[in-house]
Design an enzyme around this catalytic site. Structure first.
Site, PDB file in Angstrom:
ATOM      1  N   HIS A 245      28.246  51.501  42.354  1.00  0.00           N
ATOM      2  CA  HIS A 245      29.498  50.747  42.194  1.00  0.00           C
ATOM      3  C   HIS A 245      29.566  49.502  43.074  1.00  0.00           C
ATOM      4  CE1 HIS A 245      31.810  53.961  39.923  1.00  0.00           C
ATOM      5  NE2 HIS A 245      30.708  54.607  40.307  1.00  0.00           N
TER       6      HIS A 245
ATOM      7  N   ASP B  56      41.257  46.931  46.148  1.00  0.00           N
ATOM      8  CA  ASP B  56      41.103  47.668  44.887  1.00  0.00           C
ATOM      9  C   ASP B  56      42.440  47.854  44.167  1.00  0.00           C
ATOM     10  OD1 ASP B  56      38.370  48.041  44.877  1.00  0.00           O
ATOM     11  OD2 ASP B  56      38.430  50.119  45.540  1.00  0.00           O
TER      12      ASP B  56
ATOM     13  N   HIS C  57      39.401  47.723  52.163  1.00  0.00           N
ATOM     14  CA  HIS C  57      38.748  47.875  50.863  1.00  0.00           C
ATOM     15  C   HIS C  57      39.560  48.689  49.859  1.00  0.00           C
ATOM     16  CE1 HIS C  57      35.322  48.312  48.068  1.00  0.00           C
ATOM     17  NE2 HIS C  57      36.099  49.279  47.640  1.00  0.00           N
TER      18      HIS C  57
ATOM     19  N   TRP D 235      37.742  48.130  42.058  1.00  0.00           N
ATOM     20  CA  TRP D 235      39.112  48.085  41.558  1.00  0.00           C
ATOM     21  C   TRP D 235      39.628  49.480  41.269  1.00  0.00           C
ATOM     22  CZ3 TRP D 235      40.367  43.250  42.380  1.00  0.00           C
ATOM     23  CH2 TRP D 235      39.496  42.207  42.068  1.00  0.00           C
TER      24      TRP D 235
ATOM     25  N   ASP E 276      33.530  46.172  38.689  1.00  0.00           N
ATOM     26  CA  ASP E 276      33.366  46.343  40.142  1.00  0.00           C
ATOM     27  C   ASP E 276      32.646  45.180  40.811  1.00  0.00           C
ATOM     28  OD1 ASP E 276      34.731  48.646  40.778  1.00  0.00           O
ATOM     29  OD2 ASP E 276      33.013  49.979  40.520  1.00  0.00           O
TER      30      ASP E 276
ATOM     31  N   ARG F 131      31.768  59.760  39.326  1.00  0.00           N
ATOM     32  CA  ARG F 131      31.111  59.723  40.638  1.00  0.00           C
ATOM     33  C   ARG F 131      31.765  60.686  41.626  1.00  0.00           C
ATOM     34  NH1 ARG F 131      34.260  54.986  42.659  1.00  0.00           N
ATOM     35  NH2 ARG F 131      34.947  55.628  44.709  1.00  0.00           N
TER      36      ARG F 131
ATOM     37  N   ASP G 194      34.357  56.145  37.659  1.00  0.00           N
ATOM     38  CA  ASP G 194      34.932  56.592  38.935  1.00  0.00           C
ATOM     39  C   ASP G 194      35.182  58.098  38.923  1.00  0.00           C
ATOM     40  OD1 ASP G 194      34.943  54.309  40.507  1.00  0.00           O
ATOM     41  OD2 ASP G 194      36.838  53.590  39.681  1.00  0.00           O
TER      42      ASP G 194
ATOM     43  N   HIS H 285      33.099  44.757  46.976  1.00  0.00           N
ATOM     44  CA  HIS H 285      32.011  45.543  46.388  1.00  0.00           C
ATOM     45  C   HIS H 285      30.672  44.814  46.516  1.00  0.00           C
ATOM     46  CE1 HIS H 285      33.811  49.132  44.229  1.00  0.00           C
ATOM     47  NE2 HIS H 285      34.844  48.546  44.819  1.00  0.00           N
TER      48      HIS H 285
ATOM     49  N   HIS I   8      32.399  49.514  33.309  1.00  0.00           N
ATOM     50  CA  HIS I   8      32.958  49.718  34.652  1.00  0.00           C
ATOM     51  C   HIS I   8      32.285  48.821  35.710  1.00  0.00           C
ATOM     52  CE1 HIS I   8      35.057  52.140  37.710  1.00  0.00           C
ATOM     53  NE2 HIS I   8      33.983  51.880  38.452  1.00  0.00           N
TER      54      HIS I   8
ATOM     55  N   HIS J 210      40.366  47.803  36.455  1.00  0.00           N
ATOM     56  CA  HIS J 210      39.338  48.106  35.446  1.00  0.00           C
ATOM     57  C   HIS J 210      39.883  48.018  34.019  1.00  0.00           C
ATOM     58  CE1 HIS J 210      35.857  49.005  37.856  1.00  0.00           C
ATOM     59  NE2 HIS J 210      36.609  49.676  38.707  1.00  0.00           N
TER      60      HIS J 210
HETATM   61  N1  DCM Z   1      32.345  51.112  48.531  1.00  0.00           N
HETATM   62  C1  DCM Z   1      31.762  49.852  48.698  1.00  0.00           C
HETATM   63  N2  DCM Z   1      30.750  49.685  49.587  1.00  0.00           N
HETATM   64  C2  DCM Z   1      30.322  50.718  50.334  1.00  0.00           C
HETATM   65  C3  DCM Z   1      30.913  51.991  50.201  1.00  0.00           C
HETATM   66  C4  DCM Z   1      31.934  52.168  49.283  1.00  0.00           C
HETATM   67  O1  DCM Z   1      32.146  48.906  48.013  1.00  0.00           O
HETATM   68  N3  DCM Z   1      29.318  50.520  51.186  1.00  0.00           N
HETATM   69  C5  DCM Z   1      33.460  51.259  47.591  1.00  0.00           C
HETATM   70  C6  DCM Z   1      33.354  52.253  46.484  1.00  0.00           C
HETATM   71  C7  DCM Z   1      34.802  52.645  46.278  1.00  0.00           C
HETATM   72  C8  DCM Z   1      35.405  52.570  47.658  1.00  0.00           C
HETATM   73  O2  DCM Z   1      34.560  51.640  48.380  1.00  0.00           O
HETATM   74  O3  DCM Z   1      35.492  51.706  45.469  1.00  0.00           O
HETATM   75  C9  DCM Z   1      35.502  53.895  48.372  1.00  0.00           C
HETATM   76  O4  DCM Z   1      34.258  54.510  48.299  1.00  0.00           O
HETATM   77  P1  DCM Z   1      34.062  56.051  48.663  1.00  0.00           P
HETATM   78  O5  DCM Z   1      35.081  56.782  47.850  1.00  0.00           O
HETATM   79  O6  DCM Z   1      32.643  56.321  48.259  1.00  0.00           O
HETATM   80  O7  DCM Z   1      34.301  56.116  50.124  1.00  0.00           O
HETATM   81 ZN    ZN Z   2      33.850  51.790  40.660  1.00  0.00          ZN
HETATM   82 ZN    ZN Z   3      36.404  49.737  45.474  1.00  0.00          ZN
END
Ligand code: DCM
Ligand code: ZN
Ligand code: ZN
Ligand code: DCM
Ligand code: DCM
Length: 268
Positions: A59, A153, A148, A1, A119, A47, A44, A125, A115, A6
């Site tokens: 996450h 989100d 995604h 999200w 998620d 990270r 977030d 997720h 958090h 969140h």
């Molecule tokens: N994400 C996910 N699954 C993955 C990779 C990333 O759910 N295999 C999620 C985490 C973040 C968004 O997607 O909410 C974008 O991730 P990033 O900024 O790491 O690309």
């Molecule tokens: Zn997150």
């Molecule tokens: Zn996400």
């Protein structure tokens, strides 16, 4: 999200937590009514900082299932050695209860839990396909995005609520809290806590992940990737998805309140 999701989860939990309030206002050093919402997006920020990149994989959990024909999360198959949202909930639930860690580490653990329980309720997720939909290009009200990152989100919740300020989250949470207490979720809310067990965080969190992942098959891509890719999802798709967005944010807030209450009372 995104921010809105969140912070809404956190405000719903604030509306339900009993023992949570004193315990977590203490841990977080904040006696305001925003004590959970104020820290809900910290993980977030962390990270994306250089020192926090090691937490990026916490996450989500990449289910190696086969939507839309078959959905399902399997902890031993899907979590991986580097950890995932389920193992992170387990780790930080243990750390927040520790009597030997520093106050700063206990505070950090609380912020992660607040958090990650949010998620784990976002269906993408709990899905491995195309990195949780991150490589599926779509448009939303004409804006280029991906299934995604923006679509589930942020775009859909923000279109529904009309903004993403802290005050928007508070208002959205009040609406969902009423639905849980006296409205359309009243009769099902007890079932949202089926099997919840502080002494077995992996089983508890995996059941939340499975619950959420099922919507990948039913709602996120019921007709496969080709039916959503390169299409605009702000019309009929959005109309069908919004009840699931609301339901999953409501469940996340209600379960977060229950989990923090179990921690606060030390009940296993
Ligand atoms: N994400 C996910 N699954 C993955 C990779 C990333 O759910 N295999 C999620 C985490 C973040 C968004 O997607 O909410 C974008 O991730 P990033 O900024 O790491 O690309
Ligand atoms: Zn997150
Ligand atoms: Zn996400
Ligand atoms: N944000 C959001 N939805 C948007 C735009 C931003 O949830 N449509 C979030 C992302 C950042 C914060 O708000 O956490 C500030 O965003 P920015 O400064 O990039 O606008
Ligand atoms: N941390 C944690 N769990 C771990 C390792 C670290 O909660 N297994 C927390 C403690 C610190 C923050 O993350 O507040 C950054 O950790 P470090 O400084 O060890 O990278």
């Amino acid at each position: 999200w995104g921010t809105l999701g969140h912070q809404t989860v956190a405000y719903i939990a604030t509306n339900f937590g009993c023992a949570t309030k004193t315990k977590f206002q203490g841990i977080l050093g904040d006696t305001s009514t925003n004590y959970l919402a104020s820290v809900a997006t910290w993980a977030d920020t962390y990270r994306y900082s250089d020192e926090g990149t090691w937490t990026a994989g916490f996450h989500f959990i990449d289910a190696n299932d086969n939507p839309p024909s078959s959905c399902g999360v399997d902890y031993s198959r899907d979590c991986g050695d580097a950890g995932c949202v389920v193992s992170a909930i387990k780790n930080y639930t243990s750390r927040v209860q520790s009597t030997s860690l520093s106050d700063a580490d206990v505070t950090t653990a609380a912020k992660f839990i607040i958090h990650f329980i949010g998620d784990i309720h976002q269906p993408l997720h709990d899905e491995g396909l195309d990195l949780g939909g991150n490589t599926i290009d779509v448009t939303f009200d004409g804006e280029s995005t991906n299934l995604h990152h923006i679509q589930w989100d942020t775009n859909m919740p923000e279109k529904y609520v009309g903004g993403y300020a802290l005050s928007d989250a508070k208002t959205f949470a009040a609406t969902l809290t009423t639905k849980i207490k006296t409205g359309s979720y009243k009769s099902e809310k007890a079932s949202w806590l089926d099997g919840i067990d502080l002494s077995d965080p992996v089983t508890s969190a995996t059941s939340w992940a499975n619950d959420s992942n099922a919507y990948v098959c039913s709602t996120v891509m019921p007709d496969g990737i080709s039916a959503v890719e390169k299409t605009d999802l702000s019309g009929a798709y959005y109309t069908k998805a919004i009840p699931v967005v609301e339901l999953q944010i409501a469940k996340a807030g209600y379960r977060l309140a229950a989990w923090l209450d179990l921690i606060a009372t030390g009940e296993t």
